[in-house]
Motif scaffolding. Sequence first.
Motif, PDB file in Angstrom:
ATOM      1  N   ASP A   1      83.798  36.112  23.485  1.00 29.83           N
ATOM      2  CA  ASP A   1      84.485  37.399  23.514  1.00 29.83           C
ATOM      3  C   ASP A   1      85.915  37.071  23.912  1.00 29.83           C
ATOM      4  OD1 ASP A   1      85.674  39.828  24.229  1.00 29.83           O
ATOM      5  OD2 ASP A   1      83.765  40.687  24.852  1.00 29.83           O
ATOM      6  N   TYR A   2      86.795  37.029  22.908  1.00 25.64           N
ATOM      7  CA  TYR A   2      88.153  36.555  23.155  1.00 25.64           C
ATOM      8  C   TYR A   2      88.931  37.511  24.047  1.00 25.64           C
ATOM      9  CZ  TYR A   2      87.132  33.232  19.476  1.00 25.64           C
ATOM     10  OH  TYR A   2      86.578  32.228  18.742  1.00 25.64           O
ATOM     11  N   ALA A   3      88.657  38.784  23.935  1.00 25.35           N
ATOM     12  CA  ALA A   3      89.372  39.773  24.747  1.00 25.35           C
ATOM     13  C   ALA A   3      89.032  39.617  26.220  1.00 25.35           C
ATOM     14  CB  ALA A   3      89.045  41.177  24.267  1.00 25.35           C
ATOM     15  N   LYS A   4      87.801  39.210  26.512  1.00 21.71           N
ATOM     16  CA  LYS A   4      87.347  39.091  27.895  1.00 21.71           C
ATOM     17  C   LYS A   4      87.336  37.650  28.389  1.00 21.71           C
ATOM     18  CE  LYS A   4      84.376  43.197  27.633  1.00 21.71           C
ATOM     19  NZ  LYS A   4      82.998  43.722  27.787  1.00 21.71           N
TER      20      LYS A   4
ATOM     21  N   SER B   1      85.545  26.799  19.405  1.00 16.99           N
ATOM     22  CA  SER B   1      86.996  26.710  19.538  1.00 16.99           C
ATOM     23  C   SER B   1      87.628  28.100  19.497  1.00 16.99           C
ATOM     24  CB  SER B   1      87.569  25.865  18.405  1.00 16.99           C
ATOM     25  OG  SER B   1      87.480  26.587  17.175  1.00 16.99           O
ATOM     26  N   GLY B   2      88.935  28.128  19.746  1.00 19.87           N
ATOM     27  CA  GLY B   2      89.648  29.380  19.662  1.00 19.87           C
ATOM     28  C   GLY B   2      89.600  29.987  18.268  1.00 19.87           C
ATOM     29  N   GLY B   3      89.431  29.127  17.270  1.00 18.71           N
ATOM     30  CA  GLY B   3      89.330  29.608  15.900  1.00 18.71           C
ATOM     31  C   GLY B   3      87.912  29.918  15.455  1.00 18.71           C
ATOM     32  N   GLY B   4      86.948  29.745  16.364  1.00 21.48           N
ATOM     33  CA  GLY B   4      85.572  30.088  16.055  1.00 21.48           C
ATOM     34  C   GLY B   4      84.725  28.948  15.519  1.00 21.48           C
ATOM     35  N   TYR B   5      85.296  27.732  15.503  1.00 18.49           N
ATOM     36  CA  TYR B   5      84.528  26.578  15.020  1.00 18.49           C
ATOM     37  C   TYR B   5      83.517  26.169  16.086  1.00 18.49           C
ATOM     38  CZ  TYR B   5      83.506  21.878  13.331  1.00 18.49           C
ATOM     39  OH  TYR B   5      82.873  20.745  12.883  1.00 18.49           O
ATOM     40  N   THR B   6      82.255  26.010  15.669  1.00 18.84           N
ATOM     41  CA  THR B   6      81.189  25.699  16.611  1.00 18.84           C
ATOM     42  C   THR B   6      80.622  24.301  16.394  1.00 18.84           C
ATOM     43  OG1 THR B   6      79.553  26.729  15.161  1.00 18.84           O
ATOM     44  CG2 THR B   6      80.507  28.117  16.881  1.00 18.84           C
ATOM     45  N   VAL B   7      80.176  23.712  17.488  1.00 15.33           N
ATOM     46  CA  VAL B   7      79.500  22.421  17.476  1.00 15.33           C
ATOM     47  C   VAL B   7      78.244  22.559  18.322  1.00 15.33           C
ATOM     48  CG1 VAL B   7      79.627  19.998  18.144  1.00 15.33           C
ATOM     49  CG2 VAL B   7      81.643  21.135  17.182  1.00 15.33           C
ATOM     50  N   TYR B   8      77.135  22.049  17.808  1.00 14.54           N
ATOM     51  CA  TYR B   8      75.864  22.118  18.530  1.00 14.54           C
ATOM     52  C   TYR B   8      75.253  20.725  18.650  1.00 14.54           C
ATOM     53  CZ  TYR B   8      75.816  27.183  17.779  1.00 14.54           C
ATOM     54  OH  TYR B   8      76.115  28.526  17.775  1.00 14.54           O
ATOM     55  N   ALA B   9      74.557  20.507  19.759  1.00 14.23           N
ATOM     56  CA  ALA B   9      73.725  19.316  19.860  1.00 14.23           C
ATOM     57  C   ALA B   9      72.566  19.466  18.880  1.00 14.23           C
ATOM     58  CB  ALA B   9      73.199  19.177  21.282  1.00 14.23           C
TER      59      ALA B   9
ATOM     60  N   ILE C   1      94.643  31.584  30.773  1.00 14.93           N
ATOM     61  CA  ILE C   1      93.794  31.236  29.642  1.00 14.93           C
ATOM     62  C   ILE C   1      94.587  31.423  28.360  1.00 14.93           C
ATOM     63  CG2 ILE C   1      91.634  31.670  28.444  1.00 14.93           C
ATOM     64  CD1 ILE C   1      91.306  30.693  31.324  1.00 14.93           C
ATOM     65  N   PHE C   2      94.646  30.376  27.554  1.00 12.88           N
ATOM     66  CA  PHE C   2      95.324  30.444  26.270  1.00 12.88           C
ATOM     67  C   PHE C   2      94.299  30.713  25.175  1.00 12.88           C
ATOM     68  CE2 PHE C   2      98.793  29.289  28.618  1.00 12.88           C
ATOM     69  CZ  PHE C   2      98.730  28.023  29.159  1.00 12.88           C
ATOM     70  N   SER C   3      94.748  31.225  24.075  1.00 17.73           N
ATOM     71  CA  SER C   3      93.812  31.568  23.002  1.00 17.73           C
ATOM     72  C   SER C   3      93.327  30.321  22.272  1.00 17.73           C
ATOM     73  CB  SER C   3      94.469  32.528  22.010  1.00 17.73           C
ATOM     74  OG  SER C   3      95.636  31.939  21.458  1.00 17.73           O
ATOM     75  N   PHE C   4      94.182  29.291  22.202  1.00 19.05           N
ATOM     76  CA  PHE C   4      93.794  28.105  21.454  1.00 19.05           C
ATOM     77  C   PHE C   4      93.240  27.061  22.413  1.00 19.05           C
ATOM     78  CE2 PHE C   4      94.288  24.366  18.756  1.00 19.05           C
ATOM     79  CZ  PHE C   4      93.782  24.868  17.571  1.00 19.05           C
ATOM     80  N   ASN C   5      91.937  27.165  22.653  1.00 21.65           N
ATOM     81  CA  ASN C   5      91.258  26.202  23.515  1.00 21.65           C
ATOM     82  C   ASN C   5      89.820  26.068  23.021  1.00 21.65           C
ATOM     83  OD1 ASN C   5      89.784  28.468  24.462  1.00 21.65           O
ATOM     84  ND2 ASN C   5      91.302  28.846  26.059  1.00 21.65           N
ATOM     85  N   VAL C   6      89.043  25.301  23.728  1.00 21.13           N
ATOM     86  CA  VAL C   6      87.632  25.137  23.376  1.00 21.13           C
ATOM     87  C   VAL C   6      86.809  25.490  24.607  1.00 21.13           C
ATOM     88  CG1 VAL C   6      85.818  23.560  22.611  1.00 21.13           C
ATOM     89  CG2 VAL C   6      88.151  23.311  21.724  1.00 21.13           C
ATOM     90  N   MET C   7      85.850  26.356  24.424  1.00 22.91           N
ATOM     91  CA  MET C   7      84.931  26.704  25.501  1.00 22.91           C
ATOM     92  C   MET C   7      83.525  26.345  25.072  1.00 22.91           C
ATOM     93  SD  MET C   7      86.277  30.365  27.005  1.00 22.91           S
ATOM     94  CE  MET C   7      85.334  30.165  28.523  1.00 22.91           C
TER      95      MET C   7
END
Length: 114
Positions: free
Chosen positions: A72-75, A52-60, A28-34
């Motif tokens: 939770d980036y650490a986990k 995103s990895g930077g905390g940018y969110t998108v919602y329907a 798992i890389f830090s710069f991805n989108v979940m």
Amino acid sequence: QVQLVESGGGLVQAGGSLRLSCAASGSIFSFNVMGWYRQAPGKQRELVATISGGGYTVYADSVKGRFTVARDYAKNTVLLQMNRLKPEDTAVYYCHLKQRQDWWGQGTQVTVSS
């Protein structure tokens, strides 16, 4: 290789809340989108919320103001807090990771009764 394991689905009455969790393991890389997608019977899979990895969110549009996605980036975990649930939120919810390719969880059922 990446694995995504979801938990937290279930049955709830309209107006109630549920929280979904998805743990990612492997490379798992830090710069991805979940995030989360859902698929109701007879319908196409649709985006619910991503972060995103930077905390940018998108919602329907249908979940804005009711659902909150967080990481939770650490986990390597992504959460979906779902409040004021509606019957039309009933679907199988899939965890998704965009990292070089698309990775999917096995899905967890969310059922909202009226």
